[in-house]
Scaffold this active site. Structure first.
Site, PDB file in Angstrom:
ATOM      1  N   SER A 130      16.743  50.527  -0.303  1.00 37.86           N
ATOM      2  CA  SER A 130      15.738  49.756  -0.711  1.00 37.86           C
ATOM      3  C   SER A 130      14.699  49.520   0.204  1.00 37.86           C
ATOM      4  O   SER A 130      15.071  49.496   1.519  1.00 37.86           O
ATOM      5  CB  SER A 130      16.101  48.471  -1.198  1.00 37.86           C
ATOM      6  N   TYR A 190      20.914  40.157  -0.635  1.00 28.19           N
ATOM      7  CA  TYR A 190      20.880  41.442  -0.957  1.00 28.19           C
ATOM      8  C   TYR A 190      20.170  42.131   0.302  1.00 28.19           C
ATOM      9  O   TYR A 190      20.450  43.190   0.459  1.00 28.19           O
ATOM     10  CB  TYR A 190      19.885  41.382  -2.037  1.00 28.19           C
TER      11      TYR A 190
END
Length: 332
Positions: free
Chosen positions: A140, A153
């Site tokens: 990501s 996260y």
């Protein structure tokens, strides 16, 4: 290139993983689907078959290394030696850091970071004997730049990047034939925002620009076929994130502090009240690949196209340069 190959996909029942397994079906791969939600897994396996591939379901919790290793054993026993392992599975909590319980933070880390560690370990143990194979880590932009409301996260994605770089250098030192690569994703329109555990007052949403999961899947499958590069990017946000983090981190911090909380919430729909942190959301319901933001999501990425057409771009640039030089020579 992947026809007949045994390809493992974690997090295969929904979102990006779901889009990946469908694309692998088109490629004619033998796809091993790992996730917790058995309804989502069953439907995903059917879709792989419809697209022309072969699929088998191996339910497992990626946070449990024993389950992951047992799934890998079953895959090689039933489908054959693993050629490609693609880590996609993750979980998260949308909340300010102090509103996330310690057990919830541990669980997010166990799935989103350690799940990649256990998947990579299971793949390497088996690929090492044959000195060949490919591991793809779905990362990501948040592996480079943390944002508010997603501390667990973001921390997990940062950790995944460092872990992968370490393993890659070990493989290079060993002269191994095994390749490991990362695909860094932007915001993607997946069911994550419908089933993630959230303590926000409004429905969570991805930070624009938003891309459809098929764009991410295209890049991931391409990386599986062309693993020589250490990293692939999808969407412009990753590059902007890296540049911003390198040159103006303080400014980025202040900007995200001001805008990052509101930009991850919407009043367009009420919160779902669903949370998949401890139990799968798709055990009894199939969520598919797409989330709730189809109208806001892009179905193509310039960066993905450039990655897949580097030779054409280089040839075109070379031809243009040659033509320019010839024109200049003619004018003299």
């Amino acid at each position: 290139m992947l026809s007949g190959k045994v390809v493992v996909v974690t997090g295969a029942s929904g979102g990006v993983g779901r889009a990946v397994v469908r694309m692998l079906g088109v490629k004619g791969a033998k796809v091993a689907l790992i996730a917790r939600g058995e309804t989502g897994l069953a439907t995903a396996a059917t879709e792989v078959g419809v697209e022309g591939g072969t699929a088998k379901v191996f339910p497992a919790d990626m946070a449990d290394h024993e389950q992951v290793d047992a799934a890998a054993d079953a895959i090689e026993r039933e489908l054959g030696p693993i050629d490609v392992w693609i880590n996609v599975a993750f979980s998260s909590v949308f909340a300010p850091f102090l509103e996330v319980e310690p057990a919830e933070f541990e669980r997010t880390t166990a799935v989103t970071y350690l799940g990649y560690v256990w998947g990579t370990r299971a793949a390497l143990k088996r690929m090492r004997e044959r000195d060949q194979g490919v591991i793809v880590q779905t990362g990501s932009a948040l592996a480079y730049r943390g944002i508010p409301l997603q501390a667990a996260y973001c921390g997990s994605k940062h950790a995944m990047k460092g872990f992968t770089e370490s393993v890659r250098t070990e493989l290079l030192h060993q002269g191994s034939g095994i390749k490991i690569t990362m695909v860094q994703l932007p915001a993607v329109n997946t069911p994550q925002f419908d089933w993630v555990l959230s303590r926000l007052g409004r429905h969570p949403q991805p930070v624009p620009p938003i891309f459809q999961p098929e764009v991410a899947a295209q890049a991931i499958v391409y990386a599986a076929e062309h693993p020589a590069r250490r990293e692939y990017w999808v969407g412009g946000s990753t590059a902007a994130t890296i540049i911003g983090q390198k040159f103006i981190p303080g400014l980025i911090d202040r900007y995200l502090g001001k805008t990052g909380v509101g930009s991850q919430q919407t009043d367009e729909k009420p919160p779902t009240g669903v949370g998949n942190l401890w139990e799968p959301a798709d055990e009894d319901r199939d969520y598919g690949a797409h989330g709730s933001f189809d109208t806001k999501s892009k179905d193509r990425s310039v960066q993905v196209w450039l990655s897949q057409n580097r030779n054409k771009v280089a040839a075109g640039a070379g031809a243009a340069a040659a033509a320019l030089l010839a024109l200049r020579a003619a004018r003299r």
